[in-house]
Motif scaffolding. Structure first.
Motif, short mmCIF file in Angstrom:
data_model
loop_
_atom_site.label_atom_id
_atom_site.label_comp_id
_atom_site.label_asym_id
_atom_site.label_seq_id
_atom_site.Cartn_x
_atom_site.Cartn_y
_atom_site.Cartn_z
N ARG A 101 0.85 -1.18 0.00
CA ARG A 101 0.00 0.00 0.00
C ARG A 101 0.89 1.24 0.00
O ARG A 101 1.70 1.43 0.89
N GLU A 102 0.71 2.07 -1.01
CA GLU A 102 1.48 3.30 -1.12
C GLU A 102 0.54 4.48 -1.36
O GLU A 102 -0.39 4.39 -2.16
N TYR A 103 0.81 5.57 -0.65
CA TYR A 103 0.03 6.79 -0.78
C TYR A 103 0.99 7.97 -0.89
O TYR A 103 2.15 7.89 -0.49
N ASP A 104 0.47 9.08 -1.42
CA ASP A 104 1.21 10.33 -1.44
C ASP A 104 0.84 11.14 -0.20
O ASP A 104 -0.35 11.27 0.13
N TRP A 105 1.87 11.72 0.47
CA TRP A 105 1.65 12.43 1.72
C TRP A 105 2.22 13.84 1.64
O TRP A 105 3.22 14.08 0.97
N ARG A 108 -3.26 12.77 3.09
CA ARG A 108 -2.93 11.51 2.40
C ARG A 108 -3.74 11.44 1.11
O ARG A 108 -4.96 11.58 1.13
N ARG A 109 -3.06 11.23 -0.02
CA ARG A 109 -3.73 11.20 -1.32
C ARG A 109 -3.57 9.84 -1.96
O ARG A 109 -2.46 9.28 -2.01
N HIS A 110 -4.69 9.29 -2.44
CA HIS A 110 -4.65 8.00 -3.12
C HIS A 110 -3.94 8.14 -4.46
O HIS A 110 -4.15 9.12 -5.19
N ARG A 111 -3.12 7.18 -4.78
CA ARG A 111 -2.30 7.28 -5.99
C ARG A 111 -3.13 7.31 -7.26
O ARG A 111 -2.75 7.98 -8.24
N TYR A 112 -4.24 6.58 -7.30
CA TYR A 112 -5.00 6.41 -8.54
C TYR A 112 -6.28 7.24 -8.57
O TYR A 112 -6.60 7.86 -9.60
N THR A 113 -7.02 7.26 -7.48
CA THR A 113 -8.29 8.00 -7.46
C THR A 113 -8.11 9.47 -7.13
O THR A 113 -9.00 10.28 -7.42
N GLY A 114 -6.99 9.83 -6.50
CA GLY A 114 -6.78 11.21 -6.10
C GLY A 114 -7.56 11.63 -4.86
O GLY A 114 -7.52 12.80 -4.48
N GLU A 115 -8.24 10.70 -4.22
CA GLU A 115 -9.00 11.02 -3.00
C GLU A 115 -8.04 11.41 -1.88
O GLU A 115 -7.03 10.74 -1.65
N VAL A 116 -8.37 12.49 -1.18
CA VAL A 116 -7.49 13.03 -0.14
C VAL A 116 -8.18 12.91 1.22
O VAL A 116 -9.36 13.24 1.36
N SER A 117 -7.43 12.43 2.21
CA SER A 117 -7.88 12.40 3.60
C SER A 117 -6.99 13.33 4.41
O SER A 117 -5.81 13.52 4.10
N TYR A 118 -7.55 13.88 5.48
CA TYR A 118 -6.85 14.92 6.24
C TYR A 118 -6.75 14.49 7.71
O TYR A 118 -7.67 13.89 8.27
N PHE A 119 -5.62 14.87 8.33
CA PHE A 119 -5.36 14.50 9.72
C PHE A 119 -4.74 15.69 10.45
O PHE A 119 -3.84 16.34 9.92
#
Length: 308
Positions: free
Chosen positions: A102-106, A132-143
Motif C-alpha cells: 500500500r502506497e500513498y502520497d503524503w 494523504r492522497r490515493h495514488r490512482y483515485t486522487g481522493e485526499v484524507s486529512y489528519f
C-alpha cells in the motif's frame, strides 16, 4: 440503556469515553506515546485532554475543518493543502495488503495549535496538518497531528497507519468471532458475549502472529503465511470439538429459544401497555387542569359581575 445496566454508570459521548479509557490505561502502567482516531475524536476537548496526559495525537478531520496557519489566517483543510506544490508530495509505504504494498502520497503543513491545556502552556510541540492522497483515485484524507517534541512525517504516517491495523483487528473479531452478533438485551449477557468474543479474537491474533513468526513465508512448500480464515478452518477441523447435533441437544435449544422469545414478547407488551397508560394519565391530568382553570376563570368572572 441495556436491561440490567446499573444506572449510576450514566452516559457519555464517544470522545468522553475515549479520554476516560486512555487515562485509565495510563494509570495502571500501560505505556503509550500516541493517540490515533478518526473524525469522531477530533474535538478540541478530547485533544486538549490527550495533550494534558502527555501524549501526541493523530486524528482524522473533515475537508472543511478550520485550521489556522502560521500567519494567523483561517483556512479549510482542503484549501490549505491545495497550496502544496506537486513536487512537495512524498510517496510512502503504509503496509502490505492482499493486493500488494500500500502506497500513498503524503504532504504536511504547519498549523497553529488550538488545544493547549493550561498546565502545559510552556511545553513546546509540533502541530501540523497531514494529507494523504490515493495514488490512482486522487481522493485526499486529512489528519490533524500534534507531538510533544519534533517529529518526522514518517513517524506520523506510521501512527496513522497503525490505526488502520487496529481497525482491521476489530473487523476480524466481528467477522470470525461474532463480536457484533450477540442478540442479547441484558447487560450481563452482553458483557459475557463480548468477553468471550474478544478472548477468541485474541487467541486467533496470537496464534496467527506465532505461526507467521516461526514459518517463513517462502519455505520449502512455497506457501504464503497463514491467513485468519485459513486458521479458523484448521482450528475447527483439528482442535475444536465437533458441534453436538443429537436429538436431546436440538430439542433443548429449541425449547430455550421459544421460551426466551416468549419472554421478549411479554416484556414488549408490558412496555407498550405501561407506556399507553402513562400517556393516558398525562392526558387526563392535562384535561383536568384545563377544566379547573376554566372553572376558576368563570368563577372570577361571576364575582366581578356581582361586584359591578
Amino acid at each position: 440503556m441495556p436491561l440490567g445496566c446499573r444506572r449510576r454508570s450514566g452516559s457519555a459521548t464517544k470522545p468522553q469515553q475515549a479520554l476516560s479509557m486512555v487515562a485509565g490505561a495510563l494509570s495502571i502502567g500501560i505505556q503509550a506515546r500516541w493517540f490515533a482516531g478518526d473524525e469522531v475524536y477530533c474535538g478540541r476537548g478530547l485533544r486538549r485532554g490527550i495533550r494534558a496526559l502527555g501524549l501526541g495525537y493523530t486524528v482524522g478531520i473533515a475537508a472543511t475543518y478550520q485550521v489556522t496557519d502560521g500567519a494567523g489566517r483561517r483556512w479549510g483543510a482542503r484549501k490549505l493543502i491545495n497550496k502544496v506544490r506537486p513536487e512537495q508530495w512524498m510517496r510512502r509505504q503504509t503496509g502490505h495488503g492482499t493486493k500488494g504494498t500500500r502506497e500513498y502520497d503524503w504532504a504536511w503543513l504547519d498549523v497553529r495549535p488550538d488545544d493547549t491545556p493550561v498546565e502545559n502552556e510552556n511545553v513546546a510541540g509540533t502541530s501540523v496538518l497531514v494529507a494523504r492522497r490515493h495514488r490512482y483515485t486522487g481522493e485526499v484524507s486529512y489528519f490533524r497531528c500534534w507531538s510533544p517534541g519534533s517529529v518526522s512525517l514518517g513517524t506520523l504516517v506510521e501512527v496513522i497507519s497503525r490505526r488502520w491495523r487496529i481497525e482491521e483487528i476489530f473487523q476480524l473479531a466481528k467477522g470470525f468471532t461474532g463480536l457484533d452478533q450477540g442478540q442479547v438485551t441484558c447487560w450481563n449477557s452482553w458483557m459475557r458475549w463480548s468477553l468471550f468474543s474478544l478472548i477468541a479474537a485474541a487467541v486467533l491474533a496470537l496464534t496467527l502472529a506465532s505461526t507467521t513468526t516461526h514459518t517463513h513465508p517462502a519455505g520449502a512448500a512455497k506457501l504464503i503465511p497463514l491467513s485468519c480464515p485459513e486458521l479458523v478452518r484448521l482450528l475447527r477441523a483439528l482442535v475444536l470439538p465437533p458441534p453436538a447435533h443429537d436429538r436431546d441437544h436440538v430439542l433443548h435449544w429449541t425449547a430455550w429459544r421459544r421460551r426466551h422469545r416468549l419472554r421478549r414478547l411479554l416484556h414488549g407488551r408490558i412496555r407498550r401497555i405501561t407506556g399507553a397508560a402513562r400517556a393516558s394519565d398525562s392526558s387526563t391530568r392535562a384535561i383536568a387542569w384545563r377544566s379547573n382553570t376554566a372553572s376558576a376563570a368563570a368563577s372570577s368572572d361571576r364575582i366581578r359581575s356581582a361586584s359591578a
